[in-house]
Design an enzyme around this catalytic site. Structure first.
Site, PDB file in Angstrom:
ATOM      1  CB  ILE A  74       3.670   2.268   5.664  1.00 14.65           C
ATOM      2  CG1 ILE A  74       4.961   2.861   4.759  1.00 14.65           C
ATOM      3  CG2 ILE A  74       2.956   3.660   5.925  1.00 14.65           C
ATOM      4  CD1 ILE A  74       4.415   3.274   3.269  1.00 14.65           C
ATOM      5  CB  THR A  97      -1.050   7.908   3.554  1.00 17.86           C
ATOM      6  OG1 THR A  97      -0.815   6.728   4.208  1.00 17.86           O
ATOM      7  CG2 THR A  97      -1.533   9.041   4.173  1.00 17.86           C
ATOM      8  NE  ARG A 117       0.794   3.698  -5.498  1.00 17.95           N
ATOM      9  CZ  ARG A 117       1.782   4.262  -4.864  1.00 17.95           C
ATOM     10  NH1 ARG A 117       1.656   5.035  -3.776  1.00 17.95           N
ATOM     11  NH2 ARG A 117       2.946   3.909  -5.242  1.00 17.95           N
ATOM     12  CG  ASP A 163      -0.343  11.907   0.449  1.00 23.08           C
ATOM     13  OD1 ASP A 163      -0.387  13.274   0.169  1.00 23.08           O
ATOM     14  OD2 ASP A 163       0.278  11.284   0.014  1.00 23.08           O
ATOM     15  CD  GLU A 202      -2.138   9.931  -7.070  1.00 27.90           C
ATOM     16  OE1 GLU A 202      -2.860   9.830  -5.960  1.00 27.90           O
ATOM     17  OE2 GLU A 202      -0.917   9.937  -7.071  1.00 27.90           O
ATOM     18  CG  HIS A 248       1.043  10.471  -4.156  1.00 26.46           C
ATOM     19  ND1 HIS A 248       0.537   9.608  -5.077  1.00 26.46           N
ATOM     20  CD2 HIS A 248       2.067   9.882  -3.649  1.00 26.46           C
ATOM     21  CE1 HIS A 248       1.199   8.419  -4.700  1.00 26.46           C
ATOM     22  NE2 HIS A 248       2.291   8.640  -3.803  1.00 26.46           N
ATOM     23  CB  ALA A 298       2.626  10.569   2.308  1.00 27.32           C
TER      24      ALA A 298
HETATM   25  P1  NAD Z   1       4.703  -3.101   2.595  1.00 28.34           P
HETATM   26  O1  NAD Z   1       4.808  -4.200   1.399  1.00 28.34           O
HETATM   27  O2  NAD Z   1       5.828  -3.140   3.293  1.00 28.34           O
HETATM   28  O3  NAD Z   1       3.253  -3.658   3.201  1.00 28.34           O
HETATM   29  C1  NAD Z   1       2.048  -4.242   2.739  1.00 28.34           C
HETATM   30  C2  NAD Z   1       1.352  -4.972   3.626  1.00 28.34           C
HETATM   31  O4  NAD Z   1       0.182  -5.286   2.876  1.00 28.34           O
HETATM   32  C3  NAD Z   1       2.004  -6.328   3.528  1.00 28.34           C
HETATM   33  O5  NAD Z   1       2.031  -6.598   5.152  1.00 28.34           O
HETATM   34  C4  NAD Z   1       1.206  -7.074   3.004  1.00 28.34           C
HETATM   35  O6  NAD Z   1       0.898  -8.515   3.883  1.00 28.34           O
HETATM   36  C5  NAD Z   1      -0.240  -6.490   3.040  1.00 28.34           C
HETATM   37  N1  NAD Z   1      -1.246  -6.971   1.953  1.00 28.34           N
HETATM   38  C6  NAD Z   1      -0.927  -7.179   0.572  1.00 28.34           C
HETATM   39  N2  NAD Z   1      -1.955  -7.524   0.082  1.00 28.34           N
HETATM   40  C7  NAD Z   1      -3.004  -7.851   1.065  1.00 28.34           C
HETATM   41  C8  NAD Z   1      -4.170  -8.055   0.762  1.00 28.34           C
HETATM   42  N3  NAD Z   1      -4.677  -8.269  -0.270  1.00 28.34           N
HETATM   43  N4  NAD Z   1      -4.879  -8.360   2.211  1.00 28.34           N
HETATM   44  C9  NAD Z   1      -4.508  -7.857   3.268  1.00 28.34           C
HETATM   45  N5  NAD Z   1      -3.269  -7.628   3.402  1.00 28.34           N
HETATM   46  C10 NAD Z   1      -2.416  -7.576   2.265  1.00 28.34           C
HETATM   47  O7  NAD Z   1       4.389  -1.818   1.962  1.00 28.34           O
HETATM   48  P2  NAD Z   1       4.630  -0.442   2.701  1.00 28.34           P
HETATM   49  O8  NAD Z   1       5.972  -0.087   2.188  1.00 28.34           O
HETATM   50  O9  NAD Z   1       4.219  -0.469   3.744  1.00 28.34           O
HETATM   51  O10 NAD Z   1       3.564   0.483   1.777  1.00 28.34           O
HETATM   52  C11 NAD Z   1       2.202   0.197   1.619  1.00 28.34           C
HETATM   53  C12 NAD Z   1       1.686   1.047   0.369  1.00 28.34           C
HETATM   54  O11 NAD Z   1       1.948   2.484   0.611  1.00 28.34           O
HETATM   55  C13 NAD Z   1       2.577   0.901  -0.761  1.00 28.34           C
HETATM   56  O12 NAD Z   1       2.060  -0.043  -1.539  1.00 28.34           O
HETATM   57  C14 NAD Z   1       2.252   2.216  -1.695  1.00 28.34           C
HETATM   58  O13 NAD Z   1       1.321   1.884  -2.436  1.00 28.34           O
HETATM   59  C15 NAD Z   1       1.765   3.355  -0.479  1.00 28.34           C
HETATM   60  N6  NAD Z   1       2.955   4.217  -0.379  1.00 28.34           N
HETATM   61  C16 NAD Z   1       2.535   5.584  -0.285  1.00 28.34           C
HETATM   62  C17 NAD Z   1       3.306   6.745  -0.467  1.00 28.34           C
HETATM   63  C18 NAD Z   1       2.789   8.423  -0.447  1.00 28.34           C
HETATM   64  O14 NAD Z   1       3.429   9.153  -0.751  1.00 28.34           O
HETATM   65  N7  NAD Z   1       1.504   8.585  -0.283  1.00 28.34           N
HETATM   66  C19 NAD Z   1       4.718   6.576  -0.210  1.00 28.34           C
HETATM   67  C20 NAD Z   1       5.134   5.096  -0.075  1.00 28.34           C
HETATM   68  C21 NAD Z   1       4.217   4.144  -0.384  1.00 28.34           C
END
Ligand code: NAD
Length: 330
Positions: free
Chosen positions: A155, A232, A234, A258, A263, A295, A297
């Site tokens: 994302i 957007t 958690r 979001d 929530e 929520h 997004a």
């Molecule tokens: P992803 O796993 O592709 O990317 C997460 C990134 O965070 C990775 O690059 C990882 O290296 C980095 N990371 C992990 N732990 C870390 C730390 N301690 N310090 C620094 N960086 C760290 O995940 P994604 O698909 O991009 O999704 C991200 C988040 O978005 C999901 O975990 C989910 O909670 C949230 N999400 C929300 C919605 C919504 O509808 N609002 C939908 C999908 C996902």
């Protein structure tokens, strides 16, 4: 496979039923969230299908396991609501949908930014009320500003691409820098530097012990006065009560959420006839520079199709003993 589908909404039923024409699982749609009180509805189902606010702590997993559950199929990417060590001990496989539409979530983050920045939600109400004054609607341009992206996985990368298209400087914080981001001209910096130089900060980290309340008073103190904060990812990434002080003092100039720490029980429900009991949430709603969506997004037709397809194929693959290891958590 026999599947108990918790937290079912009309759109889950629609997309899962359609995708199930290919798999022919026995889907038992249940409206309640999964909790210790409702988990008996899932007894004797080998697969339990859940969403973001279902509770899968040690007690719930233990009870489900005793009654034959072997698979938890998450209809989402995040798995912070599952006690993974309990699942492992009980021999329960947890599968998720690692990517269903990173673009949808990134685009929603941008929608929040633009709506806040140009005060679109206020303008909409004003114009409908016959008030065509521009007083109080002054915005700022994104072009030439700096955005800090925390978490540059799927994302965060999609957002970085959009932000670069707006002509913004992009700073990033991630434990694993993403070469694709670097090739876009994104500069990785320590988080304090990101806080100090960003006009907009957008959170895309997973919620884990290390990231729990990463945005707290200390972090807010290091940010620019008037910063725009977008979450957007958690709710637990932000210590919610600090937001009230940040908004009152003007440290936070714009807030787009979001997701919200508490929530569960609020989002995804129609509570329009009820009193909101969460005082922090109710106070947040009272600020003119706060925009909250519940929520949503992820909520696009593309994403729902992908979620339904991957969830049902995870269940099918598990039953056939060849589940895609990339979709298995832990
Ligand atoms: P992803 O796993 O592709 O990317 C997460 C990134 O965070 C990775 O690059 C990882 O290296 C980095 N990371 C992990 N732990 C870390 C730390 N301690 N310090 C620094 N960086 C760290 O995940 P994604 O698909 O991009 O999704 C991200 C988040 O978005 C999901 O975990 C989910 O909670 C949230 N999400 C929300 C919605 C919504 O509808 N609002 C939908 C999908 C996902």
């Amino acid at each position: 496979m026999q599947v108990a589908v918790f937290s079912t909404k009309s759109y889950d039923r629609q997309f899962l039923t359609h995708a199930n024409q290919k798999y022919r699982h026995q889907l038992n749609f249940l409206e309640p969230h999964l909790t210790k009180d409702t988990c008996k509805l899932g007894f004797c189902f080998p697969a339990i299908c859940v969403f973001v606010n279902d509770i899968l702590d040690g007690q719930v997993l233990g009870l489900l396991s005793e009654h034959g559950t072997r698979l938890i199929a998450l209809r989402c990417a995040g798995f912070n609501n599952v006690d993974m060590s309990a699942a492992k001990q009980l021999g329960i496989t947890v599968a998720r949908v690692p990517a269903y539409s990173p673009h949808g979530v990134a685009e929603h983050a941008v929608a929040l930014m633009l709506a806040l920045n140009r005060k679109i939600y206020r303008a909409y109400n004003r114009v409908h009320d016959g008030n065509f004054s521009l007083e109080g609607l002054l915005g700022f341009e994104l072009h030439g500003k700096t955005v800090g992206i925390m978490g540059t996985g799927k994302i965060g990368l999609a957002l970085a691409r959009i932000m670069r298209g707006f002509g913004m400087e992009v700073l990033a914080y991630d434990t694993r820098p993403n070469p694709e981001c670097e090739s876009l001209g994104v500069r990785y910096v320590p988080k304090d530097e990101l806080y100090a130089y960003s006009d907009i900060i957008s959170l895309h980290l997973p919620l884990m012990r290390e990231t729990y309340r990463i945005i707290n008073k200390e972090a807010l103190d290091s940010m620019k006065t008037g910063v725009m904060l977008i979450n957007t990812s958690r709710g637990g990434l932000i210590h919610s009560s600090c937001l009230i002080d940040g908004l009152k003092s003007g440290k936070i100039g714009y807030l787009g959420l979001d997701v919200y720490e508490e929530e569960e029980g609020l989002f995804f429900e129609d509570l329009s006839g009820q009193v909101i009991l969460d005082d922090i949430f109710a106070r947040l709603l009272s600020f003119p520079n706060v925009l909250i969506t519940s929520h949503q997004a992820f909520f696009t037709d593309t994403a729902l199709e992908n979620i339904a397809g991957t969830t049902l194929s995870n269940i099918f693959d598990f039953e056939s003993g060849k589940i895609n290891p990339q979709n298995v958590v832990g």
